[in-house]
Structure formats: C-alpha cells, structure tokens
Scaffold this motif. Structure first.
Motif, short mmCIF file in Angstrom:
data_model
loop_
_atom_site.label_atom_id
_atom_site.label_comp_id
_atom_site.label_asym_id
_atom_site.label_seq_id
_atom_site.Cartn_x
_atom_site.Cartn_y
_atom_site.Cartn_z
N LEU A 306 35.74 -7.77 -28.45
CA LEU A 306 36.21 -6.91 -27.36
C LEU A 306 36.17 -7.63 -26.00
O LEU A 306 36.88 -7.24 -25.07
N GLY A 307 35.32 -8.62 -25.86
CA GLY A 307 35.22 -9.30 -24.57
C GLY A 307 34.11 -10.32 -24.58
O GLY A 307 33.62 -10.72 -25.65
N GLU A 308 33.72 -10.75 -23.36
CA GLU A 308 32.64 -11.73 -23.22
C GLU A 308 31.58 -11.17 -22.28
O GLU A 308 31.90 -10.35 -21.41
N LEU A 309 30.37 -11.67 -22.40
CA LEU A 309 29.30 -11.20 -21.51
C LEU A 309 29.38 -11.92 -20.17
O LEU A 309 29.47 -13.14 -20.12
N GLY A 310 29.34 -11.16 -19.09
CA GLY A 310 29.48 -11.75 -17.76
C GLY A 310 28.13 -11.96 -17.07
O GLY A 310 27.08 -11.69 -17.64
N ARG A 311 28.20 -12.40 -15.83
CA ARG A 311 26.98 -12.72 -15.07
C ARG A 311 26.06 -11.51 -14.97
O ARG A 311 24.84 -11.65 -14.99
N PHE A 312 26.61 -10.30 -14.83
CA PHE A 312 25.73 -9.13 -14.68
C PHE A 312 25.28 -8.56 -16.02
O PHE A 312 24.73 -7.46 -16.09
N GLY A 313 25.50 -9.30 -17.09
CA GLY A 313 24.93 -8.94 -18.40
C GLY A 313 25.74 -7.93 -19.19
O GLY A 313 25.36 -7.56 -20.29
N CYS A 352 32.36 -17.34 -9.35
CA CYS A 352 32.60 -16.06 -8.66
C CYS A 352 31.36 -15.54 -7.91
O CYS A 352 31.35 -15.50 -6.68
N LYS A 353 30.36 -15.11 -8.63
CA LYS A 353 29.09 -14.62 -8.06
C LYS A 353 29.26 -13.39 -7.15
O LYS A 353 28.39 -13.09 -6.33
N LYS A 354 30.39 -12.74 -7.23
CA LYS A 354 30.63 -11.59 -6.35
C LYS A 354 29.65 -10.45 -6.64
O LYS A 354 29.17 -9.79 -5.72
N CYS A 355 29.35 -10.24 -7.92
CA CYS A 355 28.40 -9.18 -8.28
C CYS A 355 27.02 -9.51 -7.72
O CYS A 355 26.33 -8.64 -7.19
N ALA A 356 26.63 -10.79 -7.84
CA ALA A 356 25.29 -11.19 -7.36
C ALA A 356 25.19 -10.98 -5.85
O ALA A 356 24.17 -10.51 -5.34
N GLU A 357 26.25 -11.32 -5.13
CA GLU A 357 26.20 -11.18 -3.66
C GLU A 357 26.22 -9.73 -3.21
O GLU A 357 25.71 -9.40 -2.15
N ASN A 358 26.83 -8.87 -4.01
CA ASN A 358 26.93 -7.45 -3.62
C ASN A 358 25.82 -6.59 -4.18
O ASN A 358 25.68 -5.43 -3.77
N CYS A 359 25.06 -7.12 -5.14
CA CYS A 359 24.02 -6.30 -5.79
C CYS A 359 22.98 -5.87 -4.75
O CYS A 359 22.34 -6.71 -4.12
N PRO A 365 21.26 -12.90 -10.97
CA PRO A 365 20.97 -14.27 -10.50
C PRO A 365 22.18 -14.95 -9.87
O PRO A 365 23.31 -14.74 -10.31
N HIS A 366 21.91 -15.76 -8.84
CA HIS A 366 22.97 -16.54 -8.19
C HIS A 366 23.09 -17.90 -8.87
O HIS A 366 24.11 -18.56 -8.79
N GLU A 367 21.98 -18.32 -9.49
CA GLU A 367 22.00 -19.67 -10.05
C GLU A 367 22.53 -19.70 -11.49
O GLU A 367 23.15 -18.72 -11.92
N GLY A 368 22.28 -20.83 -12.19
CA GLY A 368 22.86 -21.02 -13.52
C GLY A 368 22.16 -20.19 -14.59
O GLY A 368 21.24 -19.43 -14.32
N LYS A 377 22.15 -17.32 -20.94
CA LYS A 377 22.81 -16.28 -20.14
C LYS A 377 22.21 -16.17 -18.75
O LYS A 377 21.16 -16.75 -18.46
N TRP A 378 22.90 -15.42 -17.91
CA TRP A 378 22.34 -15.08 -16.61
C TRP A 378 21.41 -13.91 -16.85
O TRP A 378 21.86 -12.83 -17.29
N VAL A 379 20.13 -14.12 -16.57
CA VAL A 379 19.16 -13.08 -16.92
C VAL A 379 18.97 -12.13 -15.73
O VAL A 379 18.53 -12.53 -14.65
N LEU A 380 19.31 -10.87 -15.98
CA LEU A 380 19.21 -9.83 -14.97
C LEU A 380 17.75 -9.49 -14.71
O LEU A 380 16.95 -9.43 -15.65
N ASN A 381 17.39 -9.24 -13.46
CA ASN A 381 16.06 -8.71 -13.17
C ASN A 381 16.14 -7.19 -13.37
O ASN A 381 16.55 -6.45 -12.47
N ARG A 382 15.81 -6.75 -14.59
CA ARG A 382 16.07 -5.35 -14.97
C ARG A 382 15.23 -4.37 -14.15
O ARG A 382 15.66 -3.26 -13.86
N GLU A 383 14.03 -4.80 -13.78
CA GLU A 383 13.17 -3.91 -12.99
C GLU A 383 13.77 -3.68 -11.61
O GLU A 383 13.79 -2.55 -11.10
N ASN A 384 14.27 -4.76 -10.98
CA ASN A 384 14.89 -4.59 -9.66
C ASN A 384 16.09 -3.66 -9.74
O ASN A 384 16.30 -2.81 -8.87
#
Ligand code: SF4
Ligand code: SF4
Length: 449
Positions: A306-313, A352-359, A365-368, A377-384
């Motif tokens: 159906l798709g691919e996993l993006g930076r925001f998980g 892109c990193k647009k989601c990271a900058e707007n979160c 994460p902004h980094e790799g 993967k880009w690991v989301l800080n789920r608690e934040n």
C-alpha cells in the motif's frame, strides 16, 4: 505571418507552462490555498508577459528566442529526469522481535494510576514510570477540559469512539462448515473487490508475518497480558482516505472527529468482510481501533504494497500520502500476496523534513535513521507526541497535514506526486515548489463545520 518550426515549438512550451500554472492557480483557489493560488497565478502571468514580449521582438531575434525557450525546457526536463528515480528500499537489517502490546503508548495510558495492572507494568518497566506519570497529570484527550472547547466536535468524536467500543465483540465468529470452491487468485480478486465496494480506497494482501503480530494483549476485550496466538496465513490491509479539509485544520478538533469517523468506517468494512469470509468457510478476524488490533498495521500495510513508511513513522501511500486510515482483517482463506512497493519515499523524506520542522512537540527526528528492533527508521519520540495530544486534546495530525504527499487526490496533485518519483532532482524540485507555493510552515485552515 508564418511561424518557423522553432517558434512553434517555443510557443508550445510557453503555452504548456502557462496552462500548468494557470490550472494550478484555479485548483488552489478551489482548495482555498490562497498563497498557492496567488503565487501560481503570478507565475502564469509573468510567463505570459515574457511570451507576449517575444512576439514584439525583431524577427531575427524572435526565432532564436523561441528556440532558446524550447531548448531550455527540453534541457530542464532531461536534467530533472536523469539520473532515474532513487529507489532506497525500506530496510530490515536483522530479525525483528515481537512487540508486546502492553508496551505501546496507548496501552500504557489506558492504565489508571494505581489501577489493576499499573504496579505490575511499571515494576517490569521502571524506565517508563516517571515520564508516563508526568504525562498522566495532563487532561485526557476526551476529558471535560477539552470537550468544553468545542462540545460539538469532541462529543461527536466521543460518540464515534463509543460506537467502536460496541463493535469489539463482533470481530470474530463461527466459521461455516462448507468451503466455497475458488482458486487463491479468485479469492484475492473477490476479497479486494468486496473491500473496495464496502468503502476502502486501497487494498492489498500480504502473508501475516509473525514479527508484526503482538506478543501479548495490552488493550481490547481479551484479558490484559494474555498471549496472542494469531496464526492466520494472510493479512488483508486497506486504506480509507481522510477528508483533506478536516486534516488541514490540524491540530484542532476536526482531526479527531475525522480520525474517529474513518476508524468507524474501517471497523465496518473489516467486520463485514471477515464475516463474509467466515460464511465462505474460512477463519477470519477483523482488527479494529478501539482497540483490538492483534498485529501492527503500518508494517503490514507496507508488506501488502500500500505504501512506504515515512519520517513520521506512518505509512505514506502514492495516492493520499499519510492522509488515510488503515484497516485490516486476517484470514486463512488462500490468497495471493502483493509485493511491497518502493516509490522513493525513503529518499524524499531524507531531504524534506517538513513534518519534523512543523511538529509542535519536536517528536519527529531531524537527523538520519537509526535501528529500532531490526528496522532502519526515523524513530519517533512517542512520549513527546502523545504529551502534545493530551495538551491539545486531539490526535494532532500536524505532520500529516503538512506532508507534501497529503495533498488532495486530484489530477494536478497526482501528477506532482508521480513527478516526484522520477528522480532525485525531481524530488528536490517538488519540495522546493511545495515550500514556495504552500510555505515551509503552512498555516492551519478553519474548520469546515
Ligand atoms: S502527531 Fe503532532 S505531535 Fe505527533 S509527531 Fe505528528 S506533528 Fe508531532
Ligand atoms: S513531511 Fe516530508 S519528511 Fe515528513 S513524512 Fe512527509 S515527505 Fe517525509
């Protein structure tokens, strides 16, 4: 006045560009994207003015000017199209351990302080206790503190979630003893058609990878902590588009209403489809929000193509980006699995990193990428992220709304989404265009109701 071949080719290039930006301006106006509409209209007018200016040039200059425009356009197309599209696949670098559903953030916050499972869980995971307790001090998502901000929306979302809770008992049932005689190919076509007919926009099939099945129950009607024994052979995963206007209000209350609405639709589809499959003589179980998922939907959605996993998980589809909700059923009915797809999201997210900058909670994460449980993967800080949900009282969705892939599903945006898969340069140009026309930090939109 006769035109030379170069003048005709140059004029065709002019007309195509002017038309593109003019259509862009009209579509943006319809979508109430004021900035994009004004800017694209201005670009269209500017190019049209240059075009008119070319016609008043002396004849000898005119021919070469039009030839220059045509050559420039051809060179830009070649430059953008080559080298061909990047195809960084989603990477699994070692075997994946099953996730215990009790560890996921929603299960942790289903527990009340000093409730029945509270001590047992935090004795096993003392590292989560202080941060979770700190978040627990914030008002809950559908608590009176938030509901009073917009009683119509929050109570509608609460009613939708309540409806979901009432469906939890219908996810499984008796299997008819007579099996319908269809080939796996026919079963696959029948089930996909049924799921689309019931209201899904995308549907895929994959083998049920046990790595993505939870080990123990953390939520839902089954006893807390019971071992999950889901041995079905296949997962049928589907996506339902979310309303663009509702998501554009993120992080305000309409996003929660829309999320709950799409969960209700997904539950309806998976419960009816699973029941139909059981009537055809095969085991099938619906997995619905509310929650009684026994497996993780985003990685299974990726496996099902159906798709691919993006930076925001989240899963990003080619058609709606992450502006959709997933639903799933698992079954033993013999099916033909789809193949996972790669359309360049891993590469696009890198630049892109647009989601990271707007979160608003800086959870993305902004980094790799880093490795988490065998997956790069880009690991989301789920608690934040979840802390912010409790602060605003919704599921936020700012990341979904700003993602360039979340634009409306129409000819213009589908063309741009497709264009961005051409090459690395096409991705850079798409991102530049998205920032220029919509802004690096797009403004949230007013609620449609
Ligand atoms: S939902 Fe909101 S807080 Fe969570 S990651 Fe997305 S933008 Fe950040
Ligand atoms: S906003 Fe950009 S970086 Fe974030 S998921 Fe979408 S494409 Fe990837």
């Amino acid at each position: 006045m006769t035109m030379t071949v170069w003048e005709i080719l140059g004029e065709i290039a002019f007309v195509c560009i002017i038309l593109f930006f003019f259509i862009f301006a009209v579509v943006s106006q319809i979508e109430k994207e004021k900035r994009a509409s004004i800017r694209s209209f201005f670009v269209a007018c500017l190019i049209a003015a240059v075009n008119v200016f070319f016609f008043i040039l002396p004849l000898s200059f005119r021919k070469w000017s039009f030839a220059g425009v045509f050559g420039l356009c051809a060179a830009i197309i070649l430059y953008v199209a080559l080298p061909p599209r990047p195809k960084h696949p989603f990477q699994i670098v070692r075997s994946i351990n099953k996730v215990d559903e009790r560890d996921i953030i929603f299960s942790r916050f289903d527990m009340r302080e000093n409730g029945p499972h509270y001590s047992e869980y935090y004795n096993r995971h003392p590292e989560n206790k202080s941060k979770d307790d700190e978040i627990r001090k914030l008002p809950d998502i559908l608590s009176p503190h938030h509901v009073k901000k917009h009683p119509v929306h929050f109570n509608l979302a609460a009613a939708e979630f309540e409806f979901l809770e009432q469906q939890l008992q219908h996810v499984d049932g008796e299997i008819h003893s007579v099996q319908a005689e269809y080939t796996p190919k026919e079963n696959t076509v029948n089930i996909k058609n049924m799921i689309r007919y019931l209201g899904a926009d995308l549907c895929g099939v994959c083998e049920l990878d046990q790595a993505f099945v939870y080990s123990h129950t953390g939520r839902g009607p089954e006893p807390y902590g019971s071992e999950i024994n889901l041995k079905h052979a296949y997962a049928v995963v589907f996506a339902i588009e979310m309303d663009q206007k509702m998501i554009a209000t993120a992080p305000q209350s309409p996003v929660l209403v829309e999320t709950a609405k799409k969960y209700v639709e997904a539950a309806k589809i998976s419960i009816i489809a699973a029941q139909q499959i059981r009537m055809m003589g095969y085991a099938a179980r619906a997995h619905i929000a509310g929650s009684n998922y026994q497996a993780m939907l985003p990685p299974l959605g990726w496996k099902a193509g159906l798709g691919e996993l993006g930076r925001f998980g989240m899963l990003i589809t080619e058609k709606f980006g992450a502006r959709m909700r997933l639903g799933m059923l698992t079954t033993d009915c013999p099916l033909i699995p789809d193949k996972s797809i790669t359309f360049g999201i891993q590469n696009f997210c890198e630049i892109c990193k647009k989601c990271a900058e707007n979160c608003p909670s800086q959870a993305i994460p902004h980094e790799g990428k880093t490795e988490e449980n065998g997956v790069m993967k880009w690991v989301l800080n789920r608690e934040n992220c979840y802390r912010y949900w409790r602060k605003v009282g919704t599921d936020c969705a700012v990341c979904i709304s700003v993602c360039p892939y979340s634009k409306a599903d129409n000819g213009l945006h589908s063309f741009i989404r497709h264009f961005s898969t051409w090459s690395k340069r096409a991705q850079s140009l798409t991102l530049w265009g998205d920032d220029f026309f919509y802004g690096r930090k797009p403004k949230r939109k007013p609620s449609p109701f």
